[in-house]
Design a protein around this motif. Sequence first.
Motif, PDB file in Angstrom:
ATOM      1  N   SER A   1      43.758  13.633  36.651  1.00 45.32           N
ATOM      2  CA  SER A   1      44.183  12.348  37.225  1.00 45.32           C
ATOM      3  C   SER A   1      42.980  11.422  37.355  1.00 45.32           C
ATOM      4  O   SER A   1      41.857  11.860  37.617  1.00 45.32           O
ATOM      5  CB  SER A   1      44.812  12.571  38.602  1.00 45.32           C
ATOM      6  OG  SER A   1      43.881  13.176  39.481  1.00 45.32           O
ATOM      7  N   LEU A   2      43.224  10.143  37.180  1.00 44.20           N
ATOM      8  CA  LEU A   2      42.165   9.141  37.239  1.00 44.20           C
ATOM      9  C   LEU A   2      42.388   8.219  38.432  1.00 44.20           C
ATOM     10  O   LEU A   2      43.531   7.918  38.788  1.00 44.20           O
ATOM     11  CB  LEU A   2      42.143   8.313  35.947  1.00 44.20           C
ATOM     12  CG  LEU A   2      41.830   9.086  34.657  1.00 44.20           C
ATOM     13  CD1 LEU A   2      41.965   8.163  33.451  1.00 44.20           C
ATOM     14  CD2 LEU A   2      40.436   9.682  34.720  1.00 44.20           C
ATOM     15  N   PRO A   3      41.329   7.725  39.053  1.00 48.64           N
ATOM     16  CA  PRO A   3      41.475   6.783  40.169  1.00 48.64           C
ATOM     17  C   PRO A   3      42.011   5.446  39.674  1.00 48.64           C
ATOM     18  O   PRO A   3      41.920   5.106  38.482  1.00 48.64           O
ATOM     19  CB  PRO A   3      40.053   6.661  40.718  1.00 48.64           C
ATOM     20  CG  PRO A   3      39.168   7.055  39.579  1.00 48.64           C
ATOM     21  CD  PRO A   3      39.920   8.081  38.803  1.00 48.64           C
ATOM     22  N   MET A   4      42.521   4.655  40.584  1.00 42.81           N
ATOM     23  CA  MET A   4      43.117   3.374  40.217  1.00 42.81           C
ATOM     24  C   MET A   4      42.086   2.405  39.654  1.00 42.81           C
ATOM     25  O   MET A   4      42.403   1.570  38.809  1.00 42.81           O
ATOM     26  CB  MET A   4      43.809   2.760  41.436  1.00 42.81           C
ATOM     27  CG  MET A   4      45.002   3.579  41.939  1.00 42.81           C
ATOM     28  SD  MET A   4      46.318   3.685  40.683  1.00 42.81           S
ATOM     29  CE  MET A   4      46.772   1.961  40.575  1.00 42.81           C
ATOM     30  N   ASP A   5      40.845   2.484  40.138  1.00 45.13           N
ATOM     31  CA  ASP A   5      39.813   1.552  39.692  1.00 45.13           C
ATOM     32  C   ASP A   5      39.012   2.091  38.503  1.00 45.13           C
ATOM     33  O   ASP A   5      37.899   1.642  38.229  1.00 45.13           O
ATOM     34  CB  ASP A   5      38.859   1.241  40.844  1.00 45.13           C
ATOM     35  CG  ASP A   5      38.194   2.504  41.401  1.00 45.13           C
ATOM     36  OD1 ASP A   5      38.648   3.604  41.057  1.00 45.13           O
ATOM     37  OD2 ASP A   5      37.230   2.358  42.179  1.00 45.13           O
ATOM     38  N   PHE A   6      39.558   3.070  37.787  1.00 46.36           N
ATOM     39  CA  PHE A   6      38.841   3.653  36.655  1.00 46.36           C
ATOM     40  C   PHE A   6      38.661   2.609  35.550  1.00 46.36           C
ATOM     41  O   PHE A   6      39.596   1.938  35.144  1.00 46.36           O
ATOM     42  CB  PHE A   6      39.602   4.864  36.107  1.00 46.36           C
ATOM     43  CG  PHE A   6      39.025   5.414  34.842  1.00 46.36           C
ATOM     44  CD1 PHE A   6      37.842   6.132  34.855  1.00 46.36           C
ATOM     45  CD2 PHE A   6      39.673   5.201  33.621  1.00 46.36           C
ATOM     46  CE1 PHE A   6      37.311   6.643  33.674  1.00 46.36           C
ATOM     47  CE2 PHE A   6      39.144   5.710  32.440  1.00 46.36           C
ATOM     48  CZ  PHE A   6      37.957   6.435  32.470  1.00 46.36           C
ATOM     49  N   ASN A   7      37.403   2.500  35.063  1.00 49.26           N
ATOM     50  CA  ASN A   7      37.073   1.556  33.988  1.00 49.26           C
ATOM     51  C   ASN A   7      36.620   2.347  32.767  1.00 49.26           C
ATOM     52  O   ASN A   7      35.515   2.920  32.760  1.00 49.26           O
ATOM     53  CB  ASN A   7      35.968   0.599  34.435  1.00 49.26           C
ATOM     54  CG  ASN A   7      35.703  -0.495  33.405  1.00 49.26           C
ATOM     55  OD1 ASN A   7      36.261  -0.487  32.312  1.00 49.26           O
ATOM     56  ND2 ASN A   7      34.846  -1.436  33.756  1.00 49.26           N
ATOM     57  N   PRO A   8      37.428   2.418  31.720  1.00 49.43           N
ATOM     58  CA  PRO A   8      37.047   3.235  30.548  1.00 49.43           C
ATOM     59  C   PRO A   8      35.826   2.697  29.812  1.00 49.43           C
ATOM     60  O   PRO A   8      35.186   3.436  29.050  1.00 49.43           O
ATOM     61  CB  PRO A   8      38.295   3.181  29.667  1.00 49.43           C
ATOM     62  CG  PRO A   8      38.981   1.916  30.054  1.00 49.43           C
ATOM     63  CD  PRO A   8      38.727   1.747  31.525  1.00 49.43           C
ATOM     64  N   TRP A   9      35.469   1.440  30.040  1.00 54.88           N
ATOM     65  CA  TRP A   9      34.338   0.842  29.336  1.00 54.88           C
ATOM     66  C   TRP A   9      33.001   1.228  29.952  1.00 54.88           C
ATOM     67  O   TRP A   9      31.954   0.912  29.393  1.00 54.88           O
ATOM     68  CB  TRP A   9      34.485  -0.676  29.304  1.00 54.88           C
ATOM     69  CG  TRP A   9      35.783  -1.108  28.697  1.00 54.88           C
ATOM     70  CD1 TRP A   9      36.865  -1.618  29.345  1.00 54.88           C
ATOM     71  CD2 TRP A   9      36.148  -1.026  27.325  1.00 54.88           C
ATOM     72  NE1 TRP A   9      37.884  -1.874  28.475  1.00 54.88           N
ATOM     73  CE2 TRP A   9      37.469  -1.518  27.219  1.00 54.88           C
ATOM     74  CE3 TRP A   9      35.510  -0.598  26.173  1.00 54.88           C
ATOM     75  CZ2 TRP A   9      38.142  -1.578  25.999  1.00 54.88           C
ATOM     76  CZ3 TRP A   9      36.176  -0.657  24.961  1.00 54.88           C
ATOM     77  CH2 TRP A   9      37.478  -1.143  24.890  1.00 54.88           C
ATOM     78  N   ASN A  10      33.024   1.872  31.104  1.00 51.44           N
ATOM     79  CA  ASN A  10      31.787   2.300  31.747  1.00 51.44           C
ATOM     80  C   ASN A  10      31.533   3.802  31.604  1.00 51.44           C
ATOM     81  O   ASN A  10      30.736   4.374  32.352  1.00 51.44           O
ATOM     82  CB  ASN A  10      31.802   1.933  33.240  1.00 51.44           C
ATOM     83  CG  ASN A  10      31.750   0.429  33.446  1.00 51.44           C
ATOM     84  OD1 ASN A  10      31.217  -0.297  32.613  1.00 51.44           O
ATOM     85  ND2 ASN A  10      32.301  -0.031  34.553  1.00 51.44           N
ATOM     86  N   GLN A  11      32.199   4.450  30.660  1.00 49.38           N
ATOM     87  CA  GLN A  11      32.026   5.882  30.484  1.00 49.38           C
ATOM     88  C   GLN A  11      30.703   6.200  29.782  1.00 49.38           C
ATOM     89  O   GLN A  11      30.141   5.368  29.071  1.00 49.38           O
ATOM     90  CB  GLN A  11      33.185   6.452  29.651  1.00 49.38           C
ATOM     91  CG  GLN A  11      34.544   6.327  30.314  1.00 49.38           C
ATOM     92  CD  GLN A  11      35.614   7.000  29.488  1.00 49.38           C
ATOM     93  OE1 GLN A  11      35.826   8.204  29.595  1.00 49.38           O
ATOM     94  NE2 GLN A  11      36.285   6.210  28.664  1.00 49.38           N
ATOM     95  N   ASN A  12      30.252   7.428  29.992  1.00 46.13           N
ATOM     96  CA  ASN A  12      29.043   7.918  29.343  1.00 46.13           C
ATOM     97  C   ASN A  12      29.410   8.954  28.287  1.00 46.13           C
ATOM     98  O   ASN A  12      30.468   9.576  28.353  1.00 46.13           O
ATOM     99  CB  ASN A  12      28.083   8.538  30.364  1.00 46.13           C
ATOM    100  CG  ASN A  12      27.594   7.516  31.370  1.00 46.13           C
ATOM    101  OD1 ASN A  12      27.437   6.343  31.042  1.00 46.13           O
ATOM    102  ND2 ASN A  12      27.335   7.963  32.583  1.00 46.13           N
ATOM    103  N   VAL A  13      28.516   9.130  27.321  1.00 45.47           N
ATOM    104  CA  VAL A  13      28.689  10.134  26.272  1.00 45.47           C
ATOM    105  C   VAL A  13      27.669  11.236  26.515  1.00 45.47           C
ATOM    106  O   VAL A  13      26.469  10.965  26.622  1.00 45.47           O
ATOM    107  CB  VAL A  13      28.491   9.520  24.874  1.00 45.47           C
ATOM    108  CG1 VAL A  13      28.581  10.596  23.798  1.00 45.47           C
ATOM    109  CG2 VAL A  13      29.529   8.432  24.628  1.00 45.47           C
ATOM    110  N   THR A  14      28.131  12.474  26.599  1.00 39.35           N
ATOM    111  CA  THR A  14      27.270  13.615  26.884  1.00 39.35           C
ATOM    112  C   THR A  14      27.240  14.554  25.697  1.00 39.35           C
ATOM    113  O   THR A  14      28.291  14.930  25.158  1.00 39.35           O
ATOM    114  CB  THR A  14      27.752  14.377  28.134  1.00 39.35           C
ATOM    115  OG1 THR A  14      27.770  13.490  29.251  1.00 39.35           O
ATOM    116  CG2 THR A  14      26.822  15.541  28.449  1.00 39.35           C
TER     117      THR A  14
END
Length: 286
Positions: free
Chosen positions: A16-29
């Motif tokens: 589950s993801l929070p309501m304020d989740f921003n996919p454009w701020n993700q990191n690549v590991t």
Amino acid sequence: MAEYEGPPWRSNTSTSLPMDFNPWNQNVTLVMRNTTGGAVLVTAPRYLINSWKVETQQACINYGSQLGGCLIMLMMVAITTRQAKRMQPIFWLNMISLLLGFVRALIQVLYYIGPFQDTYRFITGDFSTVPRSHTHRSVLGVVITVLMFCTVEASLVLQTNVVCMTMTPKWRWVVILFSTIIVLLACISRLILNVINMEFVLKRSVDKHLYKQMGQLSLITETVSIWYFCAVFVGKLAWTMIIRQRMGLKQWGPMQIICISGGCTLVIPCKFAPFPTPHLTLVHVS
């Protein structure tokens, strides 16, 4: 046409993801090997990868344009130069400069489509698996950059000598001496910068503070050199126009057009030219 179903590595999850989740701020590991036998997690922000991709595309467009421009100018100079002028040093310096510029641009394009620009190597900084042939090609690109710059500066000095041929010997030698000093400063600073860059290519380590200082010094001396020679050429044209007006030749001709366009070329770039710190890359970009 088959409907696009997404990349093959895409899979659903029950997370589950929070309501304020921003996919454009993700990191690549990514996972890389450690020298002690364990594993190291390397994380890179998405914006960094996007910026690297855009910079690579811009660089390829830039060097691709230089590649074609140098090749076209090389053929044009070889075809249009009269036979009587083909024995002069200026002609051969210009030909060598264009040939070196073509080879340099080709090496730069090959660098940006080669193993150094692999995503894993870019994020982890692990270039141990890059073939030595590509490293040697990068070193060759650094050497050619210095040679091209020196041939261009030498050609400008010879052209200054030709332009100032009608001046009195005293002032002509003053201009030539000053031109030589400026060219030597620009070539020496460029040589030192590329030696540091070559050290980084071979050893993957360099004094970044020293590189930053030499990068700024090289950029300043090169800009001063370009501005100075433009000033000499435009100034000589302007003085010739004044003499022609005193002789009663006031018609609008190619000389006036060249002088005005040369003045714009001289003033406008210097007005807006910044002095940024060049990026440290395995092939020097300039």
